[in-house]
Scaffold this motif. Sequence first.
Motif, mmCIF file in Angstrom:
data_model
loop_
_atom_site.group_PDB
_atom_site.id
_atom_site.type_symbol
_atom_site.label_atom_id
_atom_site.label_comp_id
_atom_site.label_asym_id
_atom_site.label_seq_id
_atom_site.Cartn_x
_atom_site.Cartn_y
_atom_site.Cartn_z
ATOM 1 N N ARG A 23 -31.370 -24.337 22.239
ATOM 2 C CA ARG A 23 -30.285 -25.063 22.887
ATOM 3 C C ARG A 23 -30.128 -26.358 22.116
ATOM 4 N N LYS A 24 -28.941 -26.582 21.593
ATOM 5 C CA LYS A 24 -28.708 -27.777 20.796
ATOM 6 C C LYS A 24 -27.573 -28.590 21.401
ATOM 7 N N GLN A 25 -27.840 -29.876 21.532
ATOM 8 C CA GLN A 25 -26.766 -30.770 21.955
ATOM 9 C C GLN A 25 -26.217 -31.454 20.708
ATOM 10 N N LEU A 26 -24.930 -31.331 20.498
ATOM 11 C CA LEU A 26 -24.309 -31.918 19.309
ATOM 12 C C LEU A 26 -24.021 -33.392 19.563
ATOM 13 N N PRO A 27 -23.785 -34.169 18.493
ATOM 14 C CA PRO A 27 -23.594 -35.614 18.658
ATOM 15 C C PRO A 27 -22.505 -35.993 19.659
ATOM 16 N N ALA A 28 -21.455 -35.183 19.768
ATOM 17 C CA ALA A 28 -20.366 -35.509 20.700
ATOM 18 C C ALA A 28 -20.670 -35.039 22.124
ATOM 19 N N GLY A 29 -21.832 -34.416 22.316
ATOM 20 C CA GLY A 29 -22.236 -34.020 23.657
ATOM 21 C C GLY A 29 -22.099 -32.538 23.949
ATOM 22 N N ASP A 30 -21.366 -31.822 23.105
ATOM 23 C CA ASP A 30 -21.228 -30.376 23.308
ATOM 24 C C ASP A 30 -22.592 -29.691 23.168
ATOM 25 N N VAL A 31 -22.749 -28.607 23.904
ATOM 26 C CA VAL A 31 -24.000 -27.856 23.855
ATOM 27 C C VAL A 31 -23.745 -26.481 23.243
ATOM 28 N N ILE A 32 -24.702 -26.030 22.423
ATOM 29 C CA ILE A 32 -24.677 -24.669 21.884
ATOM 30 C C ILE A 32 -25.985 -23.998 22.283
ATOM 31 N N VAL A 33 -25.891 -22.775 22.809
ATOM 32 C CA VAL A 33 -27.103 -22.042 23.163
ATOM 33 C C VAL A 33 -27.206 -20.776 22.318
ATOM 34 N N LYS A 34 -28.448 -20.389 22.066
ATOM 35 C CA LYS A 34 -28.725 -19.196 21.265
ATOM 36 C C LYS A 34 -29.644 -18.288 22.065
ATOM 37 N N TYR A 35 -29.192 -17.080 22.328
ATOM 38 C CA TYR A 35 -29.987 -16.121 23.094
ATOM 39 C C TYR A 35 -30.514 -15.006 22.197
ATOM 40 N N ASP A 36 -31.760 -14.639 22.448
ATOM 41 C CA ASP A 36 -32.441 -13.514 21.812
ATOM 42 C C ASP A 36 -32.132 -12.295 22.686
ATOM 43 N N VAL A 37 -31.347 -11.369 22.138
ATOM 44 C CA VAL A 37 -30.958 -10.146 22.856
ATOM 45 C C VAL A 37 -31.771 -9.010 22.244
ATOM 46 N N ARG A 38 -32.899 -8.685 22.898
ATOM 47 C CA ARG A 38 -33.862 -7.786 22.254
ATOM 48 C C ARG A 38 -33.705 -6.354 22.741
ATOM 49 N N PHE A 39 -33.373 -5.483 21.837
ATOM 50 C CA PHE A 39 -33.172 -4.075 22.169
ATOM 51 C C PHE A 39 -34.463 -3.258 22.057
ATOM 52 N N ALA A 40 -35.226 -3.521 21.012
ATOM 53 C CA ALA A 40 -36.373 -2.652 20.701
ATOM 54 C C ALA A 40 -37.670 -3.452 20.736
ATOM 55 N N GLN A 41 -38.750 -2.796 21.137
ATOM 56 C CA GLN A 41 -40.044 -3.461 21.231
ATOM 57 C C GLN A 41 -40.540 -3.833 19.832
ATOM 58 N N PRO A 42 -40.783 -5.121 19.578
ATOM 59 C CA PRO A 42 -41.221 -5.560 18.250
ATOM 60 C C PRO A 42 -42.477 -4.825 17.771
ATOM 61 N N ASN A 43 -42.447 -4.436 16.527
ATOM 62 C CA ASN A 43 -43.572 -3.777 15.846
ATOM 63 C C ASN A 43 -43.940 -2.414 16.433
ATOM 64 N N VAL A 44 -43.094 -1.903 17.305
ATOM 65 C CA VAL A 44 -43.306 -0.574 17.882
ATOM 66 C C VAL A 44 -42.088 0.293 17.595
ATOM 67 N N ASP A 45 -40.919 -0.310 17.773
ATOM 68 C CA ASP A 45 -39.677 0.429 17.681
ATOM 69 C C ASP A 45 -38.655 -0.427 16.930
ATOM 70 N N HIS A 46 -37.574 0.181 16.491
ATOM 71 C CA HIS A 46 -36.482 -0.582 15.866
ATOM 72 C C HIS A 46 -35.215 0.260 15.919
ATOM 73 N N LEU A 47 -34.096 -0.385 15.676
ATOM 74 C CA LEU A 47 -32.824 0.332 15.578
ATOM 75 C C LEU A 47 -32.548 0.621 14.104
ATOM 76 N N GLU A 48 -31.923 1.766 13.848
ATOM 77 C CA GLU A 48 -31.539 2.083 12.470
ATOM 78 C C GLU A 48 -30.387 1.172 12.053
ATOM 79 N N MET A 49 -30.296 0.914 10.748
ATOM 80 C CA MET A 49 -29.292 -0.037 10.272
ATOM 81 C C MET A 49 -27.844 0.321 10.646
ATOM 82 N N PRO A 50 -27.421 1.574 10.516
ATOM 83 C CA PRO A 50 -26.029 1.874 10.905
ATOM 84 C C PRO A 50 -25.776 1.604 12.395
#
Length: 156
Positions: A23-50
Amino acid sequence: MNVESFNLDHRAVAAPYLRLADRKQLPAGDVIVKYDVRFAQPNVDHLEMPVIHSLEHLFAEKSREHSDRVIDFSPMGCQTGFYLILQGEHTVEDVAELVGETLADVADATEVPAANEVQCGWGANHTLEGAQQAALVFLARREEWLTVFADGSTEA
Ligand SMILES: [Zn+2]
């Protein structure tokens, strides 16, 4: 370390989940948030590139039909999920709503938008069916989205 996710113990998480990664607050006061949207269990599963590529195209286009505050939806190099970057404050419940509506649209889509050589850097590297399958699996586990860690907690 400098990168937020490098300080996340990927063995402790339980995909699928939605997690506020930054979560970042910019100098003018606006906020930007970044969410981790996790589909596959790390180091166990993954999605194919296509699959990842088509989900990226579909989500990028469809999410903007539900919100004018989407800045970016981009794949993780480990192929286990995406980062969703939004303008303004968003609770995880808000994000779940947006992700749910968007993935329902993905499931109903009849084509991958911009999957061609003019609008994409690898127009042949797509699978509508694969993206829809991944979207349906993610949607079916919606009650798990707000539980980030295997021990049932939402924060490390
Ligand atoms: Zn592309």
